[in-house]
Design a protein around this motif. Sequence first.
Motif, PDB file in Angstrom:
ATOM      1  N   TRP A 185     -17.082   1.016   0.625  1.00 34.84           N
ATOM      2  CA  TRP A 185     -16.320   0.215  -0.174  1.00 34.84           C
ATOM      3  C   TRP A 185     -16.706  -1.233  -0.312  1.00 34.84           C
ATOM      4  O   TRP A 185     -16.569  -1.890  -1.105  1.00 34.84           O
ATOM      5  CB  TRP A 185     -14.803   0.610   0.243  1.00 34.84           C
ATOM      6  CG  TRP A 185     -13.839   0.304  -0.349  1.00 34.84           C
ATOM      7  CD1 TRP A 185     -12.960  -0.841  -0.576  1.00 34.84           C
ATOM      8  CD2 TRP A 185     -13.275   1.160  -1.518  1.00 34.84           C
ATOM      9  NE1 TRP A 185     -12.182  -0.664  -1.501  1.00 34.84           N
ATOM     10  CE2 TRP A 185     -12.154   0.602  -1.929  1.00 34.84           C
ATOM     11  CE3 TRP A 185     -13.644   2.518  -1.717  1.00 34.84           C
ATOM     12  CZ2 TRP A 185     -11.429   1.234  -2.905  1.00 34.84           C
ATOM     13  CZ3 TRP A 185     -12.960   3.056  -2.722  1.00 34.84           C
ATOM     14  CH2 TRP A 185     -11.886   2.408  -3.474  1.00 34.84           C
ATOM     15  N   SER A 225     -10.870  -0.010   8.329  1.00 32.94           N
ATOM     16  CA  SER A 225     -11.209  -0.705   7.086  1.00 32.94           C
ATOM     17  C   SER A 225     -11.130  -2.138   7.236  1.00 32.94           C
ATOM     18  O   SER A 225     -12.280  -2.945   6.460  1.00 32.94           O
ATOM     19  CB  SER A 225     -10.270  -0.503   5.778  1.00 32.94           C
ATOM     20  OG  SER A 225      -8.996  -0.497   6.306  1.00 32.94           O
ATOM     21  N   VAL A 260     -17.242   5.399   4.687  1.00 30.91           N
ATOM     22  CA  VAL A 260     -16.684   4.911   3.583  1.00 30.91           C
ATOM     23  C   VAL A 260     -16.253   3.608   3.409  1.00 30.91           C
ATOM     24  O   VAL A 260     -16.320   2.841   2.246  1.00 30.91           O
ATOM     25  CB  VAL A 260     -15.199   5.916   3.494  1.00 30.91           C
ATOM     26  CG1 VAL A 260     -14.422   5.470   2.395  1.00 30.91           C
ATOM     27  CG2 VAL A 260     -15.645   7.294   3.329  1.00 30.91           C
ATOM     28  N   SER A 261     -15.627   2.883   4.547  1.00 32.28           N
ATOM     29  CA  SER A 261     -15.656   1.516   4.872  1.00 32.28           C
ATOM     30  C   SER A 261     -16.977   0.608   4.261  1.00 32.28           C
ATOM     31  O   SER A 261     -16.735  -0.393   3.548  1.00 32.28           O
ATOM     32  CB  SER A 261     -15.086   1.009   5.898  1.00 32.28           C
ATOM     33  OG  SER A 261     -13.965   1.600   6.455  1.00 32.28           O
ATOM     34  N   LEU A 295      -8.260   0.921  -1.306  1.00 32.22           N
ATOM     35  CA  LEU A 295      -8.716   1.849  -0.628  1.00 32.22           C
ATOM     36  C   LEU A 295      -7.720   2.738   0.155  1.00 32.22           C
ATOM     37  O   LEU A 295      -7.928   3.958   0.017  1.00 32.22           O
ATOM     38  CB  LEU A 295      -9.548   1.382   0.696  1.00 32.22           C
ATOM     39  CG  LEU A 295     -10.362   2.343   1.503  1.00 32.22           C
ATOM     40  CD1 LEU A 295     -11.141   3.421   0.964  1.00 32.22           C
ATOM     41  CD2 LEU A 295     -10.978   1.415   2.670  1.00 32.22           C
ATOM     42  N   ILE A 315     -14.764  -3.635   6.544  1.00 31.61           N
ATOM     43  CA  ILE A 315     -15.049  -4.134   5.351  1.00 31.61           C
ATOM     44  C   ILE A 315     -15.072  -5.771   5.356  1.00 31.61           C
ATOM     45  O   ILE A 315     -15.799  -6.510   4.846  1.00 31.61           O
ATOM     46  CB  ILE A 315     -13.927  -3.847   4.552  1.00 31.61           C
ATOM     47  CG1 ILE A 315     -14.488  -2.209   4.108  1.00 31.61           C
ATOM     48  CG2 ILE A 315     -14.050  -4.306   3.116  1.00 31.61           C
ATOM     49  CD1 ILE A 315     -13.192  -1.440   3.425  1.00 31.61           C
ATOM     50  N   SER A 331       0.739  -1.265  -0.072  1.00 32.56           N
ATOM     51  CA  SER A 331       0.043  -0.045  -0.152  1.00 32.56           C
ATOM     52  C   SER A 331       0.815   1.299   0.110  1.00 32.56           C
ATOM     53  O   SER A 331       0.353   2.299  -0.615  1.00 32.56           O
ATOM     54  CB  SER A 331      -1.029   0.176   1.227  1.00 32.56           C
ATOM     55  OG  SER A 331      -0.222  -0.009   2.332  1.00 32.56           O
ATOM     56  N   GLY A 352     -11.643   9.607   4.656  1.00 24.97           N
ATOM     57  CA  GLY A 352     -11.230   8.276   4.322  1.00 24.97           C
ATOM     58  C   GLY A 352     -11.199   7.178   5.419  1.00 24.97           C
ATOM     59  O   GLY A 352     -11.332   6.148   5.171  1.00 24.97           O
ATOM     60  N   THR A 403      -8.441  -5.183  -2.138  1.00 16.64           N
ATOM     61  CA  THR A 403      -9.378  -4.273  -1.820  1.00 16.64           C
ATOM     62  C   THR A 403      -9.003  -3.272  -0.899  1.00 16.64           C
ATOM     63  O   THR A 403      -9.408  -1.877  -1.119  1.00 16.64           O
ATOM     64  CB  THR A 403     -10.791  -4.754  -1.746  1.00 16.64           C
ATOM     65  OG1 THR A 403     -10.852  -5.514  -0.439  1.00 16.64           O
ATOM     66  CG2 THR A 403     -11.055  -5.831  -2.658  1.00 16.64           C
ATOM     67  N   LEU A 404      -8.360  -3.460   0.245  1.00 16.19           N
ATOM     68  CA  LEU A 404      -8.044  -2.514   1.337  1.00 16.19           C
ATOM     69  C   LEU A 404      -6.952  -1.730   0.749  1.00 16.19           C
ATOM     70  O   LEU A 404      -6.630  -0.569   1.362  1.00 16.19           O
ATOM     71  CB  LEU A 404      -7.645  -3.372   2.436  1.00 16.19           C
ATOM     72  CG  LEU A 404      -8.780  -4.467   3.087  1.00 16.19           C
ATOM     73  CD1 LEU A 404      -7.982  -5.031   4.394  1.00 16.19           C
ATOM     74  CD2 LEU A 404     -10.083  -3.667   3.534  1.00 16.19           C
ATOM     75  N   TRP A 421      -6.520   4.990  -2.776  1.00 16.19           N
ATOM     76  CA  TRP A 421      -7.501   6.227  -2.969  1.00 16.19           C
ATOM     77  C   TRP A 421      -7.521   7.249  -2.013  1.00 16.19           C
ATOM     78  O   TRP A 421      -7.886   8.569  -2.275  1.00 16.19           O
ATOM     79  CB  TRP A 421      -8.836   5.600  -2.823  1.00 16.19           C
ATOM     80  CG  TRP A 421      -9.922   6.501  -3.407  1.00 16.19           C
ATOM     81  CD1 TRP A 421     -10.160   7.047  -4.540  1.00 16.19           C
ATOM     82  CD2 TRP A 421     -11.008   6.854  -2.417  1.00 16.19           C
ATOM     83  NE1 TRP A 421     -11.387   7.850  -4.218  1.00 16.19           N
ATOM     84  CE2 TRP A 421     -12.023   7.645  -3.025  1.00 16.19           C
ATOM     85  CE3 TRP A 421     -11.366   6.444  -1.196  1.00 16.19           C
ATOM     86  CZ2 TRP A 421     -13.068   8.231  -2.444  1.00 16.19           C
ATOM     87  CZ3 TRP A 421     -12.526   6.733  -0.700  1.00 16.19           C
ATOM     88  CH2 TRP A 421     -13.377   7.757  -1.331  1.00 16.19           C
ATOM     89  N   GLN A 422      -7.028   7.056  -0.789  1.00 18.72           N
ATOM     90  CA  GLN A 422      -6.910   8.056   0.266  1.00 18.72           C
ATOM     91  C   GLN A 422      -5.687   8.973   0.427  1.00 18.72           C
ATOM     92  O   GLN A 422      -5.089   8.947   1.226  1.00 18.72           O
ATOM     93  CB  GLN A 422      -7.268   7.556   1.720  1.00 18.72           C
ATOM     94  CG  GLN A 422      -8.629   6.909   1.865  1.00 18.72           C
ATOM     95  CD  GLN A 422      -8.637   5.936   2.891  1.00 18.72           C
ATOM     96  OE1 GLN A 422      -7.733   5.732   3.706  1.00 18.72           O
ATOM     97  NE2 GLN A 422      -9.865   5.147   3.142  1.00 18.72           N
TER      98      GLN A 422
END
Length: 320
Positions: A144, A249, A140-141, A182, A253, A99, A135, A178-179, A185-186
């Motif tokens: 998502w 998240s 948001v979680s 995310l 999620i 990440s 975020g 996917t995490l 994206w932040q």
Amino acid sequence: MNRTAAVTSGTAPKVKKRRPANRSWKTSVAGYLFISPWLIGFLGLTAYPMFLSLYYSFTDYTLLEPIHWVGTRNYERIFMNDPKFVQSVGVTFKYVIASVPVKLIAALLVAMVLNRAVRGITFYRTAIYFPSLIGGSIAVSLLWRNIFGVDGIFNKILAVFGIEGKGWITSPDSALWTLILLAAWQFGSTMVIFLAGLKQIPNDLYEASSVDGANRFVQFFRITLPMLSPIMYFNLIMAVINSFQMFTSAFVITNGGPVNSTYVYALYLYERAFSRYQLGYSSALAWIMLVIIVIAALIIAGTSRYWVFYETEPEGRKQK
């Protein structure tokens, strides 16, 4: 006699002005009064809980029973007989390693795109920065989770192109990604810092390099990256620290699933503390994570001398 001679020669003796004896004391008291709100908050909300958790890490504190000192037993259990600890550390390192570069690269590329004088650029900067304000929220979680669910909008977009999607957050192969997506994206805060750094690079450097025949690719690696290296160093440290502490998240999620593929360290710590009420054990886990973060930060700081460049560097470094 000496004073008379000094007067006649035109040079008056220097008379030292005495400060009031209590002025420095009053200045110190005023300074401490101004910082007292922060100081009280730091001591009461940061320092005291930290040292208290350090004490708890050497006890069998369970919130339901009296506290007993057990020495290093919690740490021995963690390192010798806790497979979930090893698993959560592995998942966390995968998340950090994947990440952090994705987030930094995305933030830098977007910052370079936004570093242009075009109409409406302020609106674009605000719109891209906005996800960073919300975020870390649960909303948001949840959003998502719906986007990447089996019936989510992402699969519907794939269906338009004839691609059959899957449950991205229910598959062990893609749940962690996917995490990571995310987190990438932040990147708003990181992007803003990069953008501020780009504004400080003189245009004369690019103009001079263009005269010498350098294209944009060469300018990026020979001018932009070296000039941005101190800011990149700061963003890297902050991104690593935040990634190691990722919790919301993963909890909302995936809740650590499927098959513990997103079972990050903070989630394991939370489970030990608030599901099993093993506060002593979880305190030991927290201090281990602190040591891991400090070691990671020291490694980055130790290697920074090879890739971080400043306008004014020490003489010893210039000679090397």
